[in-house]
Design an enzyme around this catalytic site. Structure first.
Site, short mmCIF file in Angstrom:
data_model
loop_
_atom_site.label_atom_id
_atom_site.label_comp_id
_atom_site.label_asym_id
_atom_site.label_seq_id
_atom_site.Cartn_x
_atom_site.Cartn_y
_atom_site.Cartn_z
N GLY A 1 5.24 2.10 -5.38
CA GLY A 1 6.50 2.74 -5.69
C GLY A 1 6.93 2.67 -7.14
N HIS B 1 0.85 -1.19 0.00
CA HIS B 1 0.00 0.00 0.00
C HIS B 1 0.88 1.24 0.00
CE1 HIS B 1 -4.51 -0.29 0.50
NE2 HIS B 1 -4.38 1.00 0.29
C1 FMN Z 1 -5.91 8.32 -3.40
C2 FMN Z 1 -5.65 6.85 -3.28
C3 FMN Z 1 -6.72 5.98 -3.13
C4 FMN Z 1 -6.50 4.61 -3.01
N1 FMN Z 1 -7.57 3.77 -2.85
C5 FMN Z 1 -7.37 2.44 -2.79
C6 FMN Z 1 -8.47 1.53 -2.71
O1 FMN Z 1 -9.63 1.92 -2.69
N2 FMN Z 1 -8.19 0.21 -2.64
C7 FMN Z 1 -6.91 -0.26 -2.66
O2 FMN Z 1 -6.71 -1.48 -2.63
N3 FMN Z 1 -5.85 0.57 -2.73
C8 FMN Z 1 -6.05 1.89 -2.80
N4 FMN Z 1 -4.97 2.75 -2.88
C9 FMN Z 1 -3.61 2.18 -2.85
C10 FMN Z 1 -3.10 1.93 -4.26
O3 FMN Z 1 -3.91 0.99 -4.92
C11 FMN Z 1 -1.68 1.39 -4.27
O4 FMN Z 1 -1.62 0.12 -3.62
C12 FMN Z 1 -0.70 2.32 -3.57
O5 FMN Z 1 -0.97 3.67 -3.83
C13 FMN Z 1 0.73 1.98 -4.00
O6 FMN Z 1 0.95 2.16 -5.37
P1 FMN Z 1 1.65 3.49 -5.96
O7 FMN Z 1 3.00 3.58 -5.34
O8 FMN Z 1 1.73 3.24 -7.46
O9 FMN Z 1 0.77 4.64 -5.60
C14 FMN Z 1 -5.17 4.10 -3.02
C15 FMN Z 1 -4.10 4.98 -3.19
C16 FMN Z 1 -4.32 6.34 -3.31
C17 FMN Z 1 -3.12 7.26 -3.48
#
Ligand code: FMN
Length: 224
Positions: A156, A123
């Site tokens: 990430g 996450h």
């Molecule tokens: C604004 C926002 C909302 C998110 N909502 C969810 C969600 O509803 N369900 C979920 O599994 N992850 C959610 N995430 C987490 C992302 O799916 C992801 O696991 C996390 O941001 C890491 O990936 P990244 O580094 O590409 O952002 C959310 C992230 C952000 C920033």
């Protein structure tokens, strides 16, 4: 896809410090913050607050999206466990992926109860600061499940080279969260598209620099 790594919201001190809460409310501090970023404030006035599009249509009567968004991390059933996942597997006949796996034993268990895939994700440390990095957890998970289930990764991925690293370490695909959100926050949908284009360009460039002529040719040999 069922997310299993967020039985409750993490303690985000930065949000407290900046008075960020959902539903959004004006406070002296964030009004001053708005005033010191006039261009951003103007865009906000023109376009309104961003909406979580994936929640549109899910709000119950008398409620709104903002209310659902503010329940994230609060109204969850923290008792959801393997039995719950099994029950879901039995009722949901289509593809089922589990998001939030960081341990090979959990990936194996997800495979053994018939899940089709797992997303190695922490996450992005947004909930449990200090959780193992998903890229570090990936190789052992990929080795544990082999080709029994699909292994995806997020948390990430900010560069095309991050995608190559994840694929080389055993992921079949990556998911992108904030990289596109950064683009969206600057220029809406066009900004999100631009962020994806940048990633695609970087991916193609990194592959060429590594001598990988196709995605299928990205394997552990590239980073050994
Ligand atoms: C604004 C926002 C909302 C998110 N909502 C969810 C969600 O509803 N369900 C979920 O599994 N992850 C959610 N995430 C987490 C992302 O799916 C992801 O696991 C996390 O941001 C890491 O990936 P990244 O580094 O590409 O952002 C959310 C992230 C952000 C920033």
């Amino acid at each position: 896809m069922v997310t299993v790594d967020m039985p409750l919201g993490g303690k985000r001190e930065r949000d407290y410090r900046r008075d960020f809460a959902l539903p959004f409310a004006f406070t002296l501090r964030n009004v001053l913050d708005l005033a010191s970023h006039p261009r951003w404030a103007l865009a906000l006035a023109r376009h309104g607050l961003p909406v979580l599009e994936n929640l549109v249509g899910l709000a119950r009567a008398g409620s709104d999206i903002s209310a659902i968004a503010s329940s994230v991390g609060r109204d969850y059933d923290s008792g959801f466990d393997w039995q719950g996942l099994l029950a879901l597997r039995e009722r949901w006949r289509r593809r089922l992926l589990v998001k939030g796996i960081l341990h090979p034993a959990d990936a194996e268990r997800a495979a053994s109860i018939g899940c089709d895939g797992g997303v190695v994700s922490n996450h992005d440390g947004r909930q449990l600061d200090g959780a193992v990095a998903s890229l570090d957890a990936l190789p052992a998970i990929a080795a544990a499940v082999g080709d029994r289930i699909d292994v995806l990764l997020d948390s990430g991925v900010r560069r095309g080279s991050d995608i190559v690293k994840a694929l080389a370490l055993g992921a079949q695909a990556v998911m992108i969260g904030r990289a596109t959100l950064y683009g969206a926050s600057v220029a809406g949908e066009a900004g999100a598209r631009r962020a994806l284009e940048i990633l695609a360009d970087e991916l193609a460039g990194t592959m060429r620099l590594c001598g990988a002529s196709s995605i299928a040719r990205i394997d552990a040999g590239l980073i050994a």
